[in-house]
Design a protein around this motif. Structure first.
Motif, mmCIF file in Angstrom:
data_model
loop_
_atom_site.group_PDB
_atom_site.id
_atom_site.type_symbol
_atom_site.label_atom_id
_atom_site.label_comp_id
_atom_site.label_asym_id
_atom_site.label_seq_id
_atom_site.Cartn_x
_atom_site.Cartn_y
_atom_site.Cartn_z
ATOM 1 N N LYS A 1 1.004 -0.924 -0.221
ATOM 2 C CA LYS A 1 0.463 -0.433 0.110
ATOM 3 C C LYS A 1 1.033 0.707 0.227
ATOM 4 O O LYS A 1 1.601 1.264 0.754
ATOM 5 N N PRO A 2 0.314 2.472 -0.802
ATOM 6 C CA PRO A 2 1.690 3.687 -1.102
ATOM 7 C C PRO A 2 1.441 4.301 0.874
ATOM 8 O O PRO A 2 2.648 5.214 0.958
ATOM 9 N N SER A 3 0.825 4.068 0.742
ATOM 10 C CA SER A 3 0.936 4.608 2.453
ATOM 11 C C SER A 3 2.008 4.232 3.450
ATOM 12 O O SER A 3 2.010 4.388 4.249
ATOM 13 N N ASP B 1 4.787 4.998 -2.446
ATOM 14 C CA ASP B 1 4.007 5.972 -2.660
ATOM 15 C C ASP B 1 5.142 6.846 -4.199
ATOM 16 O O ASP B 1 3.727 7.099 -4.923
ATOM 17 N N ASP C 1 4.373 4.392 -6.604
ATOM 18 C CA ASP C 1 2.464 4.920 -7.231
ATOM 19 C C ASP C 1 1.403 5.805 -8.357
ATOM 20 O O ASP C 1 1.466 5.482 -9.216
#
Length: 354
Positions: free
Chosen positions: A39-41, A66, A69
């Protein structure tokens, strides 16, 4: 790196504390495994950036998710970005196969991201340097940039905007010099310490090494020192060429306050000045507010208050080790300190996903 104004530490920092502030990152144990969160976070996950998708292609950086992404939204023909899976890497397209082509692709990308407001704390207009840094296939290899050639046979791979290097997790290089007055292994030795200008883009108002700066693309290592001495301290080139001595290097794996990786390698020099010499470094290009000649105890006190830019504290610790001001008999953390002054960024693990 951080732009914060220095705040004295609430309690004295140890030498190992100062090392850990600068050498503050290790790849997580699960790097490259199937259970990494995609996940980018997730600021603790990174994807290797390789030159090509070919097996054995050198890993030149580590990209946060991120950044990956945002790269996925780029047009095809420049980047190869596989779907997340164990063993994947980000790379240039096979057609982007020379230093000039890679440099042009990154220039267009980073300037467009800057103008669009992407990652403003890293590459926003106030952080932009208009200075190109080299990127090498082997970060520990020769600095062989040839401006007249676009050969892809050497270690030099391309160059990119200095401020953007942190986004792409590439190794960067610099020169640091300590100017001392007197006998270096004496308790009476004094060091020239500059205060960085309040207007500096990075680390304003912190204390620095006598002379320090990054190595721009195409600039030989020692010539970078000569240039920085003239620009920052008004030191004549002949003085530097005749008296500056190469004394080694330090390296550290730093993650900045935005959680981007900045592995850095600093070539270290000493320049000795006779006691009571009329020599005095003077600010020249506006990057330094003032120079002060400080006693060894004053330098140590300010270091332990946390007033020095972190990598400059590391260079000073190296000076203390080399000149006998920090020894295994009086420093319980000596072995770890000396080992961490010369880190390898865990580079052997960077490409383990590939």
């Amino acid at each position: 790196m951080s732009n914060d104004t220095p705040i004295p530490a609430s309690s004295p920092l140890s030498y190992l504390d100062l090392i850990k502030i600068c050498d503050n990152f290790r790849l997580p144990p699960n790097y490259g495994s199937a259970d990494v969160v995609q996940k980018p976070s997730d600021i603790d996950s990174f994807v290797p950036w390789t030159l090509t998708q070919s097996r054995g292609s050198p890993t030149i950086g580590l990209l946060r998710l991120d950044v990956v992404d945002l790269l996925r939204k780029e047009k095809t023909g420049t980047w190869v970005i596989p779907e997340p899976q164990v063993g994947h890497s980000i790379s240039f397209d096979i057609s982007v196969n020379t230093p000039t082509k890679r440099t042009a692709a990154l220039k267009e990308l980073c300037e467009r991201w800057r103008d669009a407001g992407a990652f403003p704390a890293s590459i926003g207009p106030k952080q932009w340097r208009d200075e190109m840094y080299p990127v090498y296939r082997n970060p520990f290899g020769v600095h062989d940039h040839c401006l007249e050639s676009d050969s892809d046979d050497g270690n030099y791979a391309f160059e990119m905007e200095r401020a953007a290097c942190r986004l792409f997790g590439v190794v960067t290089y610099g020169v640091h010099m300590t100017i001392y007055e007197g006998i270096p292994n004496s308790q009476q030795v004094k060091l020239w310490v500059p205060t960085r200008a309040k207007t500096k883009q990075t680390w304003p108002s912190w204390l620095d090494n006598s002379v320090a700066g990054g190595i721009s693309s195409g600039m030989p290592i020692f010539e970078s020192l000569v240039k920085e001495c003239a620009e920052e301290a008004s030191i004549d080139a002949d003085i530097v060429r005749n008296h500056a001595k190469p004394v080694g290097a330090v390296s550290y794996f730093f993650r900045n306050r935005m959680h981007f990786l900045q592995p850095e390698f600093q070539y270290v020099y000493d320049l000795g000045v006779p006691p009571d010499s009329p020599f005095r470094p003077c600010p020249s290009d506006g990057e330094v507010e003032s120079f002060d000649l400080l006693s060894l105890d004053e330098v140590k006190s300010k270091m332990r208050q946390g007033l020095f830019k972190p990598n400059c504290a590391v260079v000073l610790i190296d000076f203390f080790v080399r000149h006998g001001h920090l020894t295994p008999d009086d420093e319980p953390d000596y072995t770890e300190i000396v080992t961490r002054l010369h880190g390898g960024f865990e580079y052997e693990r960077w490409g383990q996903q590939v």
